[in-house]
Design a protein around this motif. Structure first.
Motif, short mmCIF file in Angstrom:
data_model
loop_
_atom_site.label_atom_id
_atom_site.label_comp_id
_atom_site.label_asym_id
_atom_site.label_seq_id
_atom_site.Cartn_x
_atom_site.Cartn_y
_atom_site.Cartn_z
N ILE A 1 -15.29 19.69 2.23
CA ILE A 1 -15.77 20.20 0.94
C ILE A 1 -16.81 19.23 0.40
O ILE A 1 -16.53 18.04 0.24
CB ILE A 1 -14.60 20.34 -0.07
CG1 ILE A 1 -13.58 21.30 0.50
CG2 ILE A 1 -15.12 20.83 -1.40
CD1 ILE A 1 -12.28 21.33 -0.25
N LYS B 1 -17.67 15.81 2.22
CA LYS B 1 -16.79 14.63 2.21
C LYS B 1 -16.06 14.52 3.53
O LYS B 1 -15.61 15.54 4.08
CB LYS B 1 -15.79 14.76 1.07
CG LYS B 1 -16.38 14.52 -0.27
CD LYS B 1 -16.72 13.07 -0.44
CE LYS B 1 -17.81 12.94 -1.47
NZ LYS B 1 -18.44 11.64 -1.41
N GLN C 1 -9.70 7.90 2.74
CA GLN C 1 -11.08 8.27 2.40
C GLN C 1 -11.13 9.44 1.43
O GLN C 1 -12.08 9.59 0.68
CB GLN C 1 -11.85 8.61 3.67
CG GLN C 1 -12.30 7.37 4.39
CD GLN C 1 -13.13 7.73 5.61
OE1 GLN C 1 -12.82 8.67 6.33
NE2 GLN C 1 -14.18 6.97 5.84
N ASN C 2 -10.13 10.27 1.45
CA ASN C 2 -10.14 11.45 0.58
C ASN C 2 -9.40 11.25 -0.72
O ASN C 2 -9.36 12.14 -1.55
CB ASN C 2 -9.50 12.63 1.32
CG ASN C 2 -10.47 13.31 2.23
OD1 ASN C 2 -11.50 12.73 2.57
ND2 ASN C 2 -10.16 14.51 2.63
N PRO D 1 -9.68 9.82 -3.72
CA PRO D 1 -10.16 10.17 -5.06
C PRO D 1 -10.10 11.66 -5.35
O PRO D 1 -9.78 12.08 -6.47
CB PRO D 1 -11.60 9.65 -5.07
CG PRO D 1 -11.60 8.56 -4.09
CD PRO D 1 -10.65 8.98 -3.01
N ALA D 2 -10.39 12.50 -4.33
CA ALA D 2 -10.37 13.94 -4.55
C ALA D 2 -8.96 14.45 -4.78
O ALA D 2 -8.76 15.47 -5.44
CB ALA D 2 -10.99 14.66 -3.36
N ILE E 1 -6.52 12.72 -6.30
CA ILE E 1 -5.86 12.13 -7.48
C ILE E 1 -5.60 13.16 -8.58
O ILE E 1 -4.47 13.25 -9.08
CB ILE E 1 -6.65 10.92 -8.01
CG1 ILE E 1 -6.62 9.77 -7.01
CG2 ILE E 1 -6.14 10.47 -9.36
CD1 ILE E 1 -5.30 9.06 -6.85
N PRO E 2 -6.59 13.97 -9.00
CA PRO E 2 -6.30 14.91 -10.10
C PRO E 2 -5.14 15.84 -9.80
O PRO E 2 -4.28 16.07 -10.65
CB PRO E 2 -7.61 15.68 -10.26
CG PRO E 2 -8.66 14.78 -9.72
CD PRO E 2 -8.01 14.04 -8.60
#
Lengths: 174, 412
Positions: free
Chosen positions: A83, A86, A93-94, A96-97, A99-100
């Motif tokens: 997506i 990334k 590596q993923n 941060p995506a 976390i929400p």
């Protein structure tokens, strides 16, 4: 079969003072029914601190782990998704995506877990028969419950006399 | 009830100032001796490093006192009752504002005189199309980012903040001296003042973050930067209020501050830590996701060259308070709060270092004796001013309409 005596009050301060008087006469109070939380009452009654917060933490930790495991399976192992260019090769590596979603899932599970635990612990789930001694304890009255089996040393008549001193609007047995 | 600032406490603040200065000098000398190459740039590099360390610590402590003023105004605007017992502490911390302002002005003036290059954009050649150093991107920003307008803004912020601080402090003593029958008069006047201050602060906290901090990385821009800087200041201010209260309580003063107050201020430290993390991550994640070269430079410089400090601030300022301050017992335990508070306080200084240094020092910035010395010196000056201000007036206000509510504050 245990029998209980109830004293009904129309003011929370009179009720709290009444509870103090009753306890000072060595009569044990089983519970108090009130339409709203009363500040300082749990100290008067000596109620133990709730462990709901510990539950919430455990639900949160579980949800956090589940969300991360789930997403690393769905998005990385089972069907790697690309997506926005990334890399989707490992969780780090993923991260941060994710976390929400992890955050939202943690809040969701902690909040629902807490609510459901609370309802089960108090046995107030939807459809459960109400156990309050008087319908007005959900409106504008307050009730003190005294279990006779907990107070073997004091006779029912003595308890009623003590209750009468605390200015209730009504005394009844159930 | 009054705090007397003398003897050991006063001496210790001088020791801090001196110790910091000595460390700074040792650090500078060691640094000079260690490098033998590029003699001509050496003095400049050391100078730049010292100025940067002064700016980091100077801005950090300025932020602490500004946050205390902000929180004081919030107390009035929100008609908060519980925190009246902390009012004198907040006023005391805010009293450092003029000194903090002078520190900033000295650093800025040195920048304008080209004694250091923290503010790269202050170089006039960047705006000159005929020059080799002409920078089109910076030249386009000239209507906003020119020295004249920038200095006007800077001085305006500082003067306005100091004026508000002085009025709050003066009125606080006026309220003490008033007769009890019109006790609300000062409170109502302060409420209006607080509302005006919060509106001004709301806008200027963003613009001063652009002017003073974001302009260091001149090419880079972030719209949420103001909130990020502000949340860092706020948490440092809350920690300072907590630490000073615990200190004064340990001296047998401020006994009117009970466990419930400490629990609530602990919740603030916990909560604002989350606010800071939220804004930190919010800024980071959007840039990480879109991955546009002109935007990602800021994080690239920090993650590549300042890896440990970048992630370390996250650990110290988020994970640590989250795990350690979650329980009620932890917030009510003075010694534990003191311990965690000191770590968070230093963590946020490290955050300011991480914000300023890559732009000012390039990849060479480190936390060494110079930076630590600067921090300790400023801590000494800060404590000297704040404790001195606290000693000038009683630690508990009089005639405040919410005083009784605050004294009887009780939560479970």
């Amino acid at each position: 079969m245990s029998k209980a005596i109830y004293a009904l009050y129309d003011d929370d301060e009179i009720m709290v003072d009444g509870a103090k008087t009753i306890l000072s006469k060595n009569v044990r109070i089983k519970d108090v029914y009130s339409p709203f939380p009363i500040h300082g009452l749990e100290i008067v009654l000596g109620i133990k601190w709730t462990r709901l917060a510990i539950n919430a933490f455990l639900y949160g930790i579980t949800a956090l782990t589940l969300a991360l495991l789930g997403m690393s399976y769905f998005m990385i192992q089972d069907w790697p998704m690309n997506i926005g260019g990334k890399p989707s090769f490992d969780l780090y590596q993923n991260l941060p995506a994710f976390i929400p979603i992890t955050f939202e899932f943690t809040v969701l599970c902690a909040a629902h877990g807490m609510a459901i635990t609370y309802l089960i612990r108090n046995w107030t789930l939807p459809g459960v028969k109400a156990r309050n001694p008087h319908p007005r304890t959900t409106d504008d009255h307050f009730a003190i419950e005294i279990d006779l089996s907990e107070n073997q040393g004091v006779s029912a008549e003595d308890i009623k006399t003590i209750l009468q001193e605390t200015k209730p609007v009504e005394i009844f047995e159930k | 009830m009054e705090y007397i600032f003398e003897g050991k406490a006063k001496r210790n603040t001088f020791i801090l100032m001196g110790l910091g200065l000595v460390l700074l000098i040792i650090g500078a000398v060691a640094n000079m001796m260690g490098h033998h190459d590029g003699e001509s740039h050496l003095g400049q590099r050391i100078g730049q490093r010292i100025w940067t360390s002064v700016y980091v610590s100077g801005f950090f402590f300025f932020g602490v006192s500004l946050a205390a003023l902000f929180f004081l105004a919030v107390q009035y605007a929100a008609e908060a009752g519980w925190g009246v017992v902390f009012k004198r502490i907040m006023e005391g911390i805010a009293a450092y504002l003029p000194i903090g302002a002078v520190t900033l002005i000295v650093v800025f003036a040195a920048g304008s005189l080209h004694l250091h290059h923290i503010f790269h954009w202050m170089d006039p050649e960047l705006y000159d199309p005929a020059s080799d150093h002409y920078d089109q991107l910076i030249a386009h920003k000239e209507p906003y980012l020119n020295q004249m307008f920038w200095w006007i803004r800077t001085l305006a912020y500082l003067v306005v903040y100091i004026m508000f601080m002085r009025v709050f402090r003066t009125r606080s003593l006026e309220e003490d001296a008033m007769s009890t029958d019109n006790e609300k008069a000062v409170f109502i006047k302060n409420q209006t003042l607080a509302a005006i201050f919060l509106v001004i602060f709301g806008y200027t906290s963003t613009t001063f973050s652009w002017d003073w901090i974001m302009s260091i990385d001149t090419h880079w821009f972030s719209t949420i930067f103001g909130w990020y800087i502000f949340s860092g200041m706020w948490i440092s201010g809350m920690v300072m209020i907590t630490l000073l209260t615990i200190y004064l309580k340990s001296k047998g003063l401020m006994q009117f501050v009970n466990d419930s107050h400490m629990h609530d201020i602990g919740k603030w430290v916990f909560g604002v830590s989350f606010l800071w993390t939220y804004l930190f991550f919010c800024q980071f994640m959007l840039y990480w996701y879109s991955n546009i070269p002109e935007e990602i430079t800021y994080f690239k410089a920090r993650i590549d060259d300042y890896t440990w400090i970048f992630w370390g601030t996250m650990a110290v300022n988020f994970i640590l308070p989250m795990l350690l301050l979650m329980s009620k017992d932890a917030k009510r335990n003075a010694g534990f709060m003191m311990f965690v508070g000191c770590i968070i306080f230093f963590g946020h200084w490290l955050d300011v270092f991480m914000i300023v240094s890559p732009g000012a020092m390039g990849p060479d910035g480190t936390v060494g004796l110079i930076e630590i010395g600067s921090f300790i010196s400023f801590l000494g000056i800060f404590l000297f001013v704040v404790l001195g201000a606290l000693a000038k007036r009683p630690l508990l206000v009089k005639n405040h309409p919410y005083l009784q509510e605050s004294l009887h504050h009780h939560i479970n």
